[in-house]
Design an enzyme around this catalytic site. Structure first.
Site, PDB file in Angstrom:
ATOM      1  N   ASP A 284     -22.083 -53.781   7.822  1.00 48.52           N
ATOM      2  CA  ASP A 284     -23.118 -54.813   7.948  1.00 48.52           C
ATOM      3  C   ASP A 284     -23.192 -55.642   6.666  1.00 48.52           C
ATOM      4  OD1 ASP A 284     -25.228 -56.312   8.897  1.00 48.52           O
ATOM      5  OD2 ASP A 284     -26.636 -54.648   9.064  1.00 48.52           O
ATOM      6  N   GLY A 285     -23.789 -56.806   6.791  1.00 50.89           N
ATOM      7  CA  GLY A 285     -24.058 -57.662   5.637  1.00 50.89           C
ATOM      8  C   GLY A 285     -25.349 -57.259   4.959  1.00 50.89           C
TER       9      GLY A 285
ATOM     10  N   LYS B 232     -32.581 -56.388   3.418  1.00 51.36           N
ATOM     11  CA  LYS B 232     -32.023 -56.853   4.676  1.00 51.36           C
ATOM     12  C   LYS B 232     -33.154 -57.339   5.582  1.00 51.36           C
ATOM     13  CE  LYS B 232     -28.833 -54.679   6.843  1.00 51.36           C
ATOM     14  NZ  LYS B 232     -28.210 -55.971   7.151  1.00 51.36           N
TER      15      LYS B 232
ATOM     16  N   GLY C 168     -33.148 -60.746   6.745  1.00 55.10           N
ATOM     17  CA  GLY C 168     -33.205 -62.209   6.743  1.00 55.10           C
ATOM     18  C   GLY C 168     -32.988 -62.756   8.148  1.00 55.10           C
TER      19      GLY C 168
ATOM     20  N   GLU D  66     -30.943 -52.398  12.692  1.00 51.28           N
ATOM     21  CA  GLU D  66     -29.899 -52.196  11.668  1.00 51.28           C
ATOM     22  C   GLU D  66     -30.121 -50.870  10.943  1.00 51.28           C
ATOM     23  OE1 GLU D  66     -28.868 -56.856  10.670  1.00 51.28           O
ATOM     24  OE2 GLU D  66     -30.294 -55.814   9.396  1.00 51.28           O
TER      25      GLU D  66
ATOM     26  N   LYS E  87     -24.724 -62.428  -3.190  1.00 48.68           N
ATOM     27  CA  LYS E  87     -25.664 -61.346  -2.881  1.00 48.68           C
ATOM     28  C   LYS E  87     -25.765 -60.313  -3.993  1.00 48.68           C
ATOM     29  CE  LYS E  87     -25.927 -63.254   1.186  1.00 48.68           C
ATOM     30  NZ  LYS E  87     -25.678 -62.618   2.447  1.00 48.68           N
TER      31      LYS E  87
HETATM   32  C1  5RP Z   1     -29.975 -59.533   9.382  1.00 44.87           C
HETATM   33  C2  5RP Z   1     -29.428 -59.060   8.091  1.00 44.87           C
HETATM   34  C3  5RP Z   1     -28.111 -59.588   7.657  1.00 44.87           C
HETATM   35  O1  5RP Z   1     -27.243 -58.542   7.435  1.00 44.87           O
HETATM   36  C4  5RP Z   1     -28.304 -60.351   6.405  1.00 44.87           C
HETATM   37  O2  5RP Z   1     -29.232 -61.375   6.653  1.00 44.87           O
HETATM   38  C5  5RP Z   1     -26.971 -60.926   5.886  1.00 44.87           C
HETATM   39  O3  5RP Z   1     -26.589 -61.992   6.645  1.00 44.87           O
HETATM   40  P1  5RP Z   1     -25.336 -62.891   6.285  1.00 44.87           P
HETATM   41  O4  5RP Z   1     -24.118 -62.054   6.507  1.00 44.87           O
HETATM   42  O5  5RP Z   1     -25.442 -64.042   7.236  1.00 44.87           O
HETATM   43  O6  5RP Z   1     -25.464 -63.328   4.853  1.00 44.87           O
HETATM   44  O7  5RP Z   1     -29.998 -58.249   7.406  1.00 44.87           O
HETATM   45  O8  5RP Z   1     -31.203 -58.929   9.674  1.00 44.87           O
END
Ligand code: 5RP
Length: 255
Positions: free
Chosen positions: A94-95, A107, A109, A116, A134
């Site tokens: 995950d991001g 997390k 956003g 998640e 990040k």
């Molecule tokens: C969603 C998240 C995403 O993992 C986080 O916002 C990162 O997003 P991106 O890969 O677009 O930067 O927590 O709830």
């Protein structure tokens, strides 16, 4: 398959190289993989799909953390599973909105923090893929949109009052508004999100764990976008194609 995002070219490269390398390093045939949400995981799904199509990976099944992730899995030709069917996943990928020097994360956003966290918690390893922006020393250094907190609608005002004034680290608890409809944004669970601009953000030596416990106990709070001591390893991508890999202190794997 080409990925379409709104990012500029350098940012897309950064997300892509981090995602591709993490998938290449960690995913093996037969694995059950949790897939997160956001713009970076798009590339992880792309790479997984390519490796499956070329026959280099076989028997991969994925658990999505959101409707978006479900679509990514299906569009990449990957097979879906669930935590009911596969209850301990091999990997969660995950991001993150922000990563501090101890690999603690903000997390949510994108509003998917509850699912998640459930999928991450039920995975043996949690791999974070992120672009260079990040990477922060402390939470709140680069991320200025606050800590997302998912709240059941009926509890929104008491929780806001508490976060605005009654707790250590009080600060503006802003109800996230929708960009598409008039009114608050809704999560996939039908709840609201508070973005909490705690006065402790961007400060050194904060004990987020204690604060996390206090907020989590408030009636109506579903979960908080603080992912503390959960990530095993973080891949930071750069526009020149470089990838920095940071193992969390607790990381047990040889990579
Ligand atoms: C969603 C998240 C995403 O993992 C986080 O916002 C990162 O997003 P991106 O890969 O677009 O930067 O927590 O709830």
């Amino acid at each position: 398959m080409e990925c379409i995002t709104n990012d500029d070219a350098g940012l897309s490269i950064a997300k892509k190289v981090a995602s591709f390398k993490a998938v290449e390093d960690f995913i093996e045939s037969g694995m059950r993989v949790g897939l997160g949400s956001g713009t970076t995981v798009v590339y992880a799904a792309q790479k997984l799909g390519e490796l499956i199509k070329s026959g280099k990976l076989m028997d991969i099944k994925c658990v999505p953390s959101s409707y978006q992730a479900k679509q990514l899995i299906q569009n990449a030709g990957l097979r879906l599973t669930s935590l009911d069917e596969s209850n301990l996943l091999d990997i969660y990928i995950d991001g993150a909105d922000e990563v501090d020097s101890n690999s603690n994360l903000i997390k949510g956003g994108g509003g998917c923090l509850v699912q998640e966290k459930i999928v991450a918690y039920n995975s043996k390893r949690f791999i974070v893929i992120a672009d260079y922006r990040k990477d922060s020393k402390v939470l709140g250094q680069n991320w200025n949109r606050g800590i997302p907190i998912e709240v059941i609608p009926v509890a929104i005002t008491p929780v806001q009052i508490f976060l605005n004034g009654s707790i250590e680290g009080a600060g503006p608890a802003v109800l996230r508004m929708s960009h598409e409809i008039m009114g608050p944004a809704r999560t996939e669970n039908g709840n609201f999100i508070i973005d909490w601009h705690s006065s402790l953000l961007n400060k050194q030596d904060i004990h987020w764990n204690e604060l996390y416990q206090r907020i989590k106990l408030l009636p109506g709070v579903v979960d908080i976008g603080l992912f503390l001591n959960m990530a095993d390893i973080v891949y930071f991508g750069f526009p020149d194609g470089k990838v920095d890999i940071r193992k969390a202190i607790s990381h047990k794997y040889d990579i």
